[in-house]
Design a protein around this motif. Sequence first.
Motif, PDB file in Angstrom:
ATOM      1  N   ARG A   1       9.399 -27.133   3.997  1.00 17.65           N
ATOM      2  CA  ARG A   1       9.866 -26.709   5.330  1.00 17.65           C
ATOM      3  C   ARG A   1      11.155 -27.451   5.635  1.00 17.65           C
ATOM      4  O   ARG A   1      11.250 -28.654   5.428  1.00 17.65           O
ATOM      5  N   VAL A   2      12.135 -26.700   6.121  1.00 18.65           N
ATOM      6  CA  VAL A   2      13.426 -27.289   6.479  1.00 18.65           C
ATOM      7  C   VAL A   2      13.728 -26.803   7.898  1.00 18.65           C
ATOM      8  O   VAL A   2      13.801 -25.601   8.143  1.00 18.65           O
ATOM      9  N   VAL A   3      13.873 -27.749   8.819  1.00 20.06           N
ATOM     10  CA  VAL A   3      13.984 -27.378  10.230  1.00 20.06           C
ATOM     11  C   VAL A   3      15.267 -27.943  10.831  1.00 20.06           C
ATOM     12  O   VAL A   3      15.582 -29.121  10.653  1.00 20.06           O
ATOM     13  N   SER A   4      16.005 -27.069  11.529  1.00 19.44           N
ATOM     14  CA  SER A   4      17.181 -27.497  12.267  1.00 19.44           C
ATOM     15  C   SER A   4      17.165 -26.791  13.623  1.00 19.44           C
ATOM     16  O   SER A   4      17.406 -25.589  13.697  1.00 19.44           O
ATOM     17  N   GLY A   5      16.842 -27.528  14.661  1.00 20.21           N
ATOM     18  CA  GLY A   5      16.739 -26.917  15.991  1.00 20.21           C
ATOM     19  C   GLY A   5      15.684 -25.827  15.985  1.00 20.21           C
ATOM     20  O   GLY A   5      14.566 -26.033  15.507  1.00 20.21           O
ATOM     21  N   ASP A   6      16.072 -24.631  16.446  1.00 21.13           N
ATOM     22  CA  ASP A   6      15.095 -23.539  16.501  1.00 21.13           C
ATOM     23  C   ASP A   6      15.069 -22.723  15.209  1.00 21.13           C
ATOM     24  O   ASP A   6      14.385 -21.712  15.120  1.00 21.13           O
ATOM     25  N   LEU A   7      15.855 -23.161  14.190  1.00 22.76           N
ATOM     26  CA  LEU A   7      15.891 -22.407  12.932  1.00 22.76           C
ATOM     27  C   LEU A   7      15.107 -23.150  11.858  1.00 22.76           C
ATOM     28  O   LEU A   7      15.249 -24.361  11.691  1.00 22.76           O
ATOM     29  N   GLU A   8      14.274 -22.395  11.169  1.00 21.01           N
ATOM     30  CA  GLU A   8      13.428 -23.001  10.142  1.00 21.01           C
ATOM     31  C   GLU A   8      13.471 -22.173   8.866  1.00 21.01           C
ATOM     32  O   GLU A   8      13.393 -20.948   8.910  1.00 21.01           O
ATOM     33  N   LEU A   9      13.623 -22.846   7.728  1.00 17.60           N
ATOM     34  CA  LEU A   9      13.472 -22.203   6.420  1.00 17.60           C
ATOM     35  C   LEU A   9      12.152 -22.697   5.853  1.00 17.60           C
ATOM     36  O   LEU A   9      11.906 -23.900   5.812  1.00 17.60           O
ATOM     37  N   ARG A  10      11.333 -21.754   5.403  1.00 20.55           N
ATOM     38  CA  ARG A  10       9.997 -22.130   4.950  1.00 20.55           C
ATOM     39  C   ARG A  10       9.624 -21.286   3.746  1.00 20.55           C
ATOM     40  O   ARG A  10      10.035 -20.118   3.641  1.00 20.55           O
ATOM     41  N   TYR A  11       8.870 -21.872   2.841  1.00 16.80           N
ATOM     42  CA  TYR A  11       8.344 -21.136   1.695  1.00 16.80           C
ATOM     43  C   TYR A  11       7.686 -19.850   2.197  1.00 16.80           C
ATOM     44  O   TYR A  11       6.941 -19.872   3.179  1.00 16.80           O
ATOM     45  N   ALA A  12       7.971 -18.734   1.523  1.00 13.53           N
ATOM     46  CA  ALA A  12       7.414 -17.447   1.942  1.00 13.53           C
ATOM     47  C   ALA A  12       6.036 -17.255   1.305  1.00 13.53           C
ATOM     48  O   ALA A  12       5.931 -16.915   0.126  1.00 13.53           O
ATOM     49  N   ASP A  13       4.989 -17.521   2.094  1.00 12.16           N
ATOM     50  CA  ASP A  13       3.629 -17.304   1.592  1.00 12.16           C
ATOM     51  C   ASP A  13       3.306 -15.807   1.668  1.00 12.16           C
ATOM     52  O   ASP A  13       4.131 -15.004   2.123  1.00 12.16           O
ATOM     53  N   ASP A  14       2.104 -15.433   1.259  1.00  9.21           N
ATOM     54  CA  ASP A  14       1.801 -14.000   1.175  1.00  9.21           C
ATOM     55  C   ASP A  14       1.919 -13.250   2.511  1.00  9.21           C
ATOM     56  O   ASP A  14       2.552 -12.184   2.548  1.00  9.21           O
ATOM     57  N   PRO A  15       1.347 -13.769   3.604  1.00 11.97           N
ATOM     58  CA  PRO A  15       1.524 -13.032   4.874  1.00 11.97           C
ATOM     59  C   PRO A  15       2.998 -12.894   5.259  1.00 11.97           C
ATOM     60  O   PRO A  15       3.416 -11.870   5.796  1.00 11.97           O
ATOM     61  N   THR A  16       3.806 -13.921   4.954  1.00  5.36           N
ATOM     62  CA  THR A  16       5.237 -13.857   5.287  1.00  5.36           C
ATOM     63  C   THR A  16       5.945 -12.829   4.416  1.00  5.36           C
ATOM     64  O   THR A  16       6.784 -12.051   4.912  1.00  5.36           O
ATOM     65  N   VAL A  17       5.618 -12.822   3.134  1.00  9.79           N
ATOM     66  CA  VAL A  17       6.250 -11.846   2.239  1.00  9.79           C
ATOM     67  C   VAL A  17       5.898 -10.418   2.698  1.00  9.79           C
ATOM     68  O   VAL A  17       6.756  -9.521   2.699  1.00  9.79           O
ATOM     69  N   GLU A  18       4.665 -10.250   3.126  1.00  8.83           N
ATOM     70  CA  GLU A  18       4.257  -8.933   3.627  1.00  8.83           C
ATOM     71  C   GLU A  18       5.079  -8.553   4.871  1.00  8.83           C
ATOM     72  O   GLU A  18       5.549  -7.419   4.996  1.00  8.83           O
ATOM     73  N   SER A  19       5.291  -9.524   5.755  1.00 13.07           N
ATOM     74  CA  SER A  19       6.094  -9.241   6.963  1.00 13.07           C
ATOM     75  C   SER A  19       7.544  -8.945   6.603  1.00 13.07           C
ATOM     76  O   SER A  19       8.182  -8.069   7.205  1.00 13.07           O
ATOM     77  N   LEU A  20       8.074  -9.678   5.630  1.00  7.53           N
ATOM     78  CA  LEU A  20       9.453  -9.413   5.188  1.00  7.53           C
ATOM     79  C   LEU A  20       9.561  -8.003   4.611  1.00  7.53           C
ATOM     80  O   LEU A  20      10.545  -7.293   4.849  1.00  7.53           O
ATOM     81  N   ALA A  21       8.567  -7.628   3.845  1.00  4.43           N
ATOM     82  CA  ALA A  21       8.569  -6.293   3.231  1.00  4.43           C
ATOM     83  C   ALA A  21       8.574  -5.217   4.317  1.00  4.43           C
ATOM     84  O   ALA A  21       9.342  -4.245   4.265  1.00  4.43           O
ATOM     85  N   ARG A  22       7.736  -5.443   5.325  1.00  7.11           N
ATOM     86  CA  ARG A  22       7.653  -4.465   6.418  1.00  7.11           C
ATOM     87  C   ARG A  22       8.975  -4.445   7.206  1.00  7.11           C
ATOM     88  O   ARG A  22       9.457  -3.386   7.600  1.00  7.11           O
ATOM     89  N   MET A  23       9.537  -5.621   7.399  1.00  6.46           N
ATOM     90  CA  MET A  23      10.808  -5.704   8.144  1.00  6.46           C
ATOM     91  C   MET A  23      11.915  -4.933   7.419  1.00  6.46           C
ATOM     92  O   MET A  23      12.637  -4.128   8.025  1.00  6.46           O
ATOM     93  N   ALA A  24      12.042  -5.192   6.127  1.00  9.63           N
ATOM     94  CA  ALA A  24      13.101  -4.514   5.365  1.00  9.63           C
ATOM     95  C   ALA A  24      12.895  -3.007   5.395  1.00  9.63           C
ATOM     96  O   ALA A  24      13.858  -2.233   5.501  1.00  9.63           O
ATOM     97  N   ALA A  25      11.629  -2.576   5.325  1.00 16.99           N
ATOM     98  CA  ALA A  25      11.331  -1.143   5.261  1.00 16.99           C
ATOM     99  C   ALA A  25      11.531  -0.448   6.605  1.00 16.99           C
ATOM    100  O   ALA A  25      11.923   0.721   6.647  1.00 16.99           O
ATOM    101  N   THR A  26      11.280  -1.154   7.693  1.00 17.42           N
ATOM    102  CA  THR A  26      11.326  -0.473   8.991  1.00 17.42           C
ATOM    103  C   THR A  26      12.615  -0.750   9.777  1.00 17.42           C
ATOM    104  O   THR A  26      13.157   0.152  10.413  1.00 17.42           O
ATOM    105  N   GLU A  27      13.117  -2.008   9.704  1.00 19.53           N
ATOM    106  CA  GLU A  27      14.310  -2.347  10.494  1.00 19.53           C
ATOM    107  C   GLU A  27      15.597  -2.106   9.707  1.00 19.53           C
ATOM    108  O   GLU A  27      16.658  -1.972  10.282  1.00 19.53           O
TER     109      GLU A  27
END
Length: 221
Positions: free
Chosen positions: A13-39
């Motif tokens: 986890r890497v955090v700077s203020g309100d921005l965070e970079l975090r390892y993409a676990d399975d639920p996150t990867v699923e959300s990213l997939a949905r985001m790319a497909a819909t947005e």
Amino acid sequence: MDLAHLWPPSALRVVSGDLELRYADDPTVESLARMAATEGVHPADFMPFMTPWTVGTPEDVARSVLRWHWKQRAELTPERWQLELATWVDGRLVGTQGAVAKDYAITRTAETGSWLGLPHHGQGIGTRMRLVILHLLFDELDAQVATTGAFADNQPSLGVTRKLGYEPNGESIAVRGGGPAPERWFRLTRERWLARPDEQRLDVSYEGTPALREFLGIARP
Ligand SMILES: CC(C)(COP(=O)(O)OP(=O)(O)OC[C@H]1O[C@@H](n2cnc3c(N)ncnc32)[C@H](O)[C@@H]1OP(=O)(O)O)[C@@H](O)C(=O)NCCC(=O)NCCS
């Protein structure tokens, strides 16, 4: 033997203020997939990627994201690693920021790459997440050089690079949509990183970097 012990990147986890970079676990990867497909990830009339994974049905796009993340996770070794971190702003998932390296323990060189969901473009997030991963690379993983590249017509990506002190590192011609597409390459040396302006010195906190270093075979100089 929890996952953080068995697979240290999972605890990053890497955090700077309100921005965070975090390892993409399975639920996150699923959300990213949905985001790319819909947005969407970019305007329909422009292709920023060498591999056009954003073209096709929503299922095609979502499956490309799943496949990509799972592949990078599975193939991560000290000799060749690609950290595909999820970007969160104020607790909201907005995209990914990654870094790829070959023989990093020796070369100390990594190339960054990223994308944001289309609604999140143009608000400075791309600049902030690049700056945060540069802090991770230079300050925690002892990078000597960070590189990046973009098609010559990818103004937002080039805009981020321009602001962060990289120097030009050549051009090449790639194939895009069956035609030639000029690409521009840039490098940021440790020397230039250390000389960056004050506004690019972020307050960053890290979790999981000592174990990650050990896992990737990055010895202290
Ligand atoms: C590339 C990407 C991550 C950048 O993120 P972003 O949040 O949109 O970028 P930012 O808002 O932080 O900064 C973009 C900069 O480029 C500039 N820019 C954008 N469009 C521009 C244009 N047409 N001409 C000149 N400059 C432009 C912006 O003005 C801004 O600079 P400024 O802050 O000095 O005004 C995002 O646009 C994205 O996900 N694009 C699609 C995927 C992609 O291209 N990934 C990279 C592949 S190499």
